[in-house]
Write a protein that holds these residues in place. Structure first.
Motif, PDB file in Angstrom:
ATOM      1  N   TYR A  70       1.204   2.818  -2.646  1.00 53.51           N
ATOM      2  CA  TYR A  70       2.038   3.741  -1.882  1.00 53.51           C
ATOM      3  C   TYR A  70       1.047   4.560  -1.060  1.00 53.51           C
ATOM      4  O   TYR A  70       0.194   5.238  -1.615  1.00 53.51           O
ATOM      5  CB  TYR A  70       2.817   4.678  -2.807  1.00 53.51           C
ATOM      6  N   ASN A  90      11.307   3.593  -5.129  1.00 54.55           N
ATOM      7  CA  ASN A  90      11.880   2.446  -5.841  1.00 54.55           C
ATOM      8  C   ASN A  90      12.106   1.252  -4.919  1.00 54.55           C
ATOM      9  O   ASN A  90      11.920   0.101  -5.321  1.00 54.55           O
ATOM     10  CB  ASN A  90      13.169   2.847  -6.554  1.00 54.55           C
ATOM     11  N   LYS A  93       8.756  -0.263  -4.438  1.00 53.47           N
ATOM     12  CA  LYS A  93       8.360  -0.902  -5.703  1.00 53.47           C
ATOM     13  C   LYS A  93       8.968  -2.302  -5.790  1.00 53.47           C
ATOM     14  O   LYS A  93       8.296  -3.257  -6.202  1.00 53.47           O
ATOM     15  CB  LYS A  93       8.804  -0.059  -6.888  1.00 53.47           C
ATOM     16  N   ILE A 104       0.451  -1.625  -9.212  1.00 50.90           N
ATOM     17  CA  ILE A 104       0.978  -0.706  -8.203  1.00 50.90           C
ATOM     18  C   ILE A 104       0.314   0.649  -8.426  1.00 50.90           C
ATOM     19  O   ILE A 104       0.332   1.183  -9.539  1.00 50.90           O
ATOM     20  CB  ILE A 104       2.515  -0.562  -8.299  1.00 50.90           C
ATOM     21  N   TYR A 124       5.565   7.048 -12.774  1.00 56.19           N
ATOM     22  CA  TYR A 124       4.131   6.865 -12.571  1.00 56.19           C
ATOM     23  C   TYR A 124       3.373   7.986 -13.273  1.00 56.19           C
ATOM     24  O   TYR A 124       3.859   9.117 -13.360  1.00 56.19           O
ATOM     25  CB  TYR A 124       3.785   6.804 -11.077  1.00 56.19           C
TER      26      TYR A 124
END
Length: 142
Positions: A70, A90, A93, A104, A124
């Motif tokens: 991200y 999301n 993801k 990730i 996370y």
């Protein structure tokens, strides 16, 4: 509100959003990274739309080791704390999962440190945070 892939017609709304939400330094860096990601892999740029208005964006990237990152997220101030950031996270993801990334991570720099609680709210933890002591950048992965 729904999340969808970036479309070229979103560009003016996105640049306006970045200018409104990000500091001048962060905005400049993000616009460069945004342009690079669009040229490398535009499918990793998602926007959130509400009432036909782009109200949020998330930029992701995949590196040469097949790790998904991200890179930057921005949500218009009047739409913050409405779950838009979480929906964008999301949505990206799911893109990473579809691409079968090995891991990730959330790239962290001085500009996005304050929004880490949003990432924590979707699961996370510190072990997912990749802190950079250089400017964040988009890499050409796969």
């Amino acid at each position: 509100m729904f999340v969808r892939p970036f479309q070229l017609s979103d560009y003016a709304s996105i640049t306006s959003l970045f200018n409104e939400v990000l500091s001048e330094e962060c905005c400049g860096e993000t616009l460069e990274a945004f342009a690079k990601q669009l040229s490398l892999d535009p499918d990793l740029v998602l926007v959130s739309v509400m009432n036909d208005e782009v109200v949020g964006i998330i930029i992701g990237t995949i590196d040469q080791r097949n790790q998904g990152y991200y890179y930057r997220i921005a949500v218009a101030p009047q739409y913050q704390r409405m779950g838009i950031g979480k929906s964008l996270i999301n949505g990206l993801k799911q893109r990473f999962i579809q691409r079968k990334v090995s891991q990730i991570l959330v790239t962290v720099d001085v500009h996005n440190e304050p929004i880490l609680p949003v990432y924590e709210a979707v699961g996370y933890t510190d072990r997912n945070f990749s802190r950079s002591y250089r400017h964040l950048r988009i890499v050409s992965g796969r």
